[in-house]
Design a protein around this motif. Structure first.
Motif, PDB file in Angstrom:
ATOM      1  N   PRO A  21       0.707  -1.189   0.279  1.00  0.00           N
ATOM      2  CA  PRO A  21      -0.221  -0.169  -0.018  1.00  0.00           C
ATOM      3  C   PRO A  21       0.373   1.235   0.383  1.00  0.00           C
ATOM      4  O   PRO A  21       0.085   2.157  -0.438  1.00  0.00           O
ATOM      5  N   PHE A  22       1.915   1.291   0.646  1.00  0.00           N
ATOM      6  CA  PHE A  22       2.829   2.212   0.630  1.00  0.00           C
ATOM      7  C   PHE A  22       3.183   3.029  -0.948  1.00  0.00           C
ATOM      8  O   PHE A  22       3.545   3.874  -0.818  1.00  0.00           O
ATOM      9  N   ILE A  23       3.654   1.935  -1.377  1.00  0.00           N
ATOM     10  CA  ILE A  23       4.688   2.495  -2.195  1.00  0.00           C
ATOM     11  C   ILE A  23       3.102   2.462  -3.493  1.00  0.00           C
ATOM     12  O   ILE A  23       3.846   3.272  -4.051  1.00  0.00           O
ATOM     13  N   LEU A  24       2.351   1.453  -3.415  1.00  0.00           N
ATOM     14  CA  LEU A  24       1.431   2.426  -4.186  1.00  0.00           C
ATOM     15  C   LEU A  24       0.530   3.645  -4.105  1.00  0.00           C
ATOM     16  O   LEU A  24       0.778   4.192  -4.817  1.00  0.00           O
ATOM     17  N   PHE A  25       0.569   4.283  -2.680  1.00  0.00           N
ATOM     18  CA  PHE A  25       0.980   5.433  -2.441  1.00  0.00           C
ATOM     19  C   PHE A  25       1.945   6.655  -3.363  1.00  0.00           C
ATOM     20  O   PHE A  25       1.140   7.508  -3.243  1.00  0.00           O
TER      21      PHE A  25
END
Ligand SMILES: Nc1ncnc2c1ncn2[C@@H]1O[C@H](COP(=O)(O)OP(=O)(O)OP(=O)(O)O)[C@@H](O)[C@H]1O
Ligand SMILES: [Mg+2]
Lengths: 274, 256
Positions: A21-25
């Motif tokens: 999720p962090f990378i996507l964000f």
């Protein structure tokens, strides 16, 4: 294939899944920022990563032209000092008051209503009063945090003491303990780790009160800086400061948890943590 | 020699009469087992003896003087659970009683005193068979070992009365047998007065010198709390015929 509800990630997989999720964000941000800057290169709302890195390196690694200080460092020290002092004071007060009201019925009868009442006062509403009484300096900021989190900590500690099995308190008495000995040898050591847990929960509010106080009256501090640069729409400073505050909060939570596990080894590790 | 004399003891919680008109006298060194249906007031009776509940009516005398109405070191207790301190390891749990006595301010001893207490505690731990687990925390012990520890902890104070509330209720049958032997041996060595509640009638007959059965002998079907339980059988163990045993068993199975 096992059912989904029976499939567990391994250690590496768990970390990876947590990072997704962090990378996507981050990817989303970079993309959106790029699009916005393409339309208007003076856009301030979503600065490019390079702009942010520049701003951070200026704040963190170059001495300020005006004061000669490394601003991010001095902001961090100022905020953490306030937070640290306030949290220590709160912890000490709630340990003493919470244990005493938890185990001495007459004290509980007399003090609990006051604590409950105080806990219902919205701390920010009395911030002006604090400024009037204690001035605009450090004391009123620390007082705001203390007033904000101590009632909760006291009530939590008191409940935890009352939750201790009655059998244990009785047993101690049959071993000849007086009230004081019950407190320091039976209750205190069992309550300390629970107080640390409660502190971890109240850190969020502590940060809230800290930033609120700094925003209103201060000359340095993480909250002060964010609200200062807001006037120039400096998202390139605000965003990394928010991330930095989050990292600090996370680190404090982590350290408190580790402290509790290592100082009180007799605790069973709760399921799902470790 | 300490004898206990209970005279016309009643215990009520509001309108709920739990115990009614209990009179009994117990000589020093008796091993008394208590049985009765669930909820009939056995624990309440033990709480009265321990001094954490006060009787609504009646007298409790120890050697002719009123029993103290708060727990003290003359009356040891082992509960079914939560009898040991989870934050202290095995030997610290046992040493605690002596440390309370020798260090009023800190409840903690150092140096030579501490070494002496340690020796004493070690001897008791050996007695209950825990000498190999001295440095373990209670959470690392099995149920049976925890109860051994609770007994050891009480013994260091040399209480004249030991109260046990279903101490072996949560243990496996095999371990229970070991514990029976342990408690019998300790009783024979120390000649301490023991009151032990049990759900297991066989346990009640096997251990002890005297069996007390708690039951309501009057029942008002419209107001179940109208009458309390009292001692319906008071028998020296060993001379009981089978019919009595069957009667007691059925009284224990009765619902409250
Ligand atoms: N503090 C209290 N306040 C009100 N009622 C109580 C209190 N303690 C016990 N009682 C009542 O007293 C009765 C007897 O309870 P007690 O715990 O003595 O039973 P017991 O014989 O030990 O049962 P068990 O075999 O299940 O342990 C119960 O009906 C219970 O509801
Ligand atoms: Mg009971």
């Amino acid at each position: 294939m096992k059912r989904l509800i029976n499939q567990y990630p391994n250690r590496k997989g768990k970390i990876l899944l947590g990072l997704i999720p962090f990378i996507l964000f981050l990817g989303l941000y970079v993309f959106a920022s790029h699009e916005r800057l393409a339309v208007n290169e003076n856009d301030k709302l979503m600065p490019a990563l390079t702009t942010i890195v520049d701003a951070v390196s200026k704040m963190a690694f170059e001495p300020s032209k005006r004061t000669g200080e490394y601003l991010m460092l001095s902001d961090t020290t100022a905020s953490l000092t306030r937070l640290g002092i306030a949290v220590c004071i709160s912890a000490l007060i709630s340990l003493i008051v919470g244990i005493l009201t938890g185990i001495i019925p007459k004290l509980r009868a007399s003090i609990s209503p006051v604590v409950t009442t105080v806990s219902l006062i919205p701390p920010l509403a009395i911030l002006p009063i604090l400024f009037i009484i204690f001035g605009l300096g450090e004391v009123s900021k620390i007082m705001l945090i203390v007033l904000g989190i101590t009632p909760f900590l006291i009530r939590d500690t008191q409940l935890r003491v009352m939750e201790l099995p009655e059998e244990m308190i009785i047993k101690a008495q049959t071993l000849g303990a007086n009230s004081w000995q019950v407190i320091i040898r039976v209750i205190l050591p069992q309550i300390l780790p629970k107080l640390i847990d409660a502190l971890r929960l109240s850190l969020g509010s502590a940060w809230l009160f800290l930033i609120a106080a700094e925003a209103i009256s201060s000359t340095e501090g993480l909250g002060y800086r964010i609200f200062l640069v807001r006037r120039y729409l400096s998202m390139d400073i605000i965003l990394p400061y928010v991330v930095w505050i989050t990292i600090l909060a996370f680190a404090m939570d982590y350290l408190l948890r580790k402290l509790s596990r290592s100082v009180f080894p007799w605790q069973l590790v709760p399921k799902g943590e470790g | 020699m300490e004898s206990i004399e209970l005279k016309h003891l009643w215990k009520e919680y509001g309108n709920n009469i739990v115990l009614e008109d209990i009179s009994i006298s117990v000589k020093s060194g008796e091993f008394i087992t208590l049985v009765g249906a669930s909820g009939c007031g056995k624990t309440t009776f033990l709480k009265l003896l321990l001094g954490i509940e006060t009787a609504s009516r009646g007298q409790m005398l120890l050697d002719g003087k009123p029993l103290k109405d708060e727990p003290d070191k003359h009356r040891g207790i082992v509960f079914q659970r939560y009898s040991v301190f989870p934050h202290l390891n095995v030997i610290e749990n046992v040493m605690l009683g002596e440390e309370f006595e020798l260090s009023p301010l800190l409840g903690r001893t150092f140096g030579k005193k501490r070494r002496e207490i340690r020796q004493h505690a070690l001897a008791i731990l050996k007695r209950v068979g825990l000498e190999d687990s001295v440095h373990k925390y209670p959470s690392e012990l099995s149920g049976g070992m925890q109860q051994r520890l609770a007994i050891a902890q009480a013994l260091i104070k040399n209480p004249s009365i030991l109260l046990l509330d279903e101490p072996f209720g949560a243990l496996d049958p095999g371990i229970r047998a070991d514990m029976h032997k342990l408690i019998l041996d300790i009783w024979e060595e120390t000649k301490i007065t023991i009151f032990m509640i049990t759900h297991d009638l066989k346990e009640g007959f096997h251990l002890g010198t005297r069996l007390l059965v708690f039951d309501k002998y009057r029942i008002d079907p419209h107001q179940p709390n109208r009458y309390g339980a009292t001692i319906t059988y008071d028998i020296p163990v060993g001379n009981t015929d089978n019919r009595t045993l069957t009667e007691i068993t059925s009284s224990m199975l009765k619902e409250e």
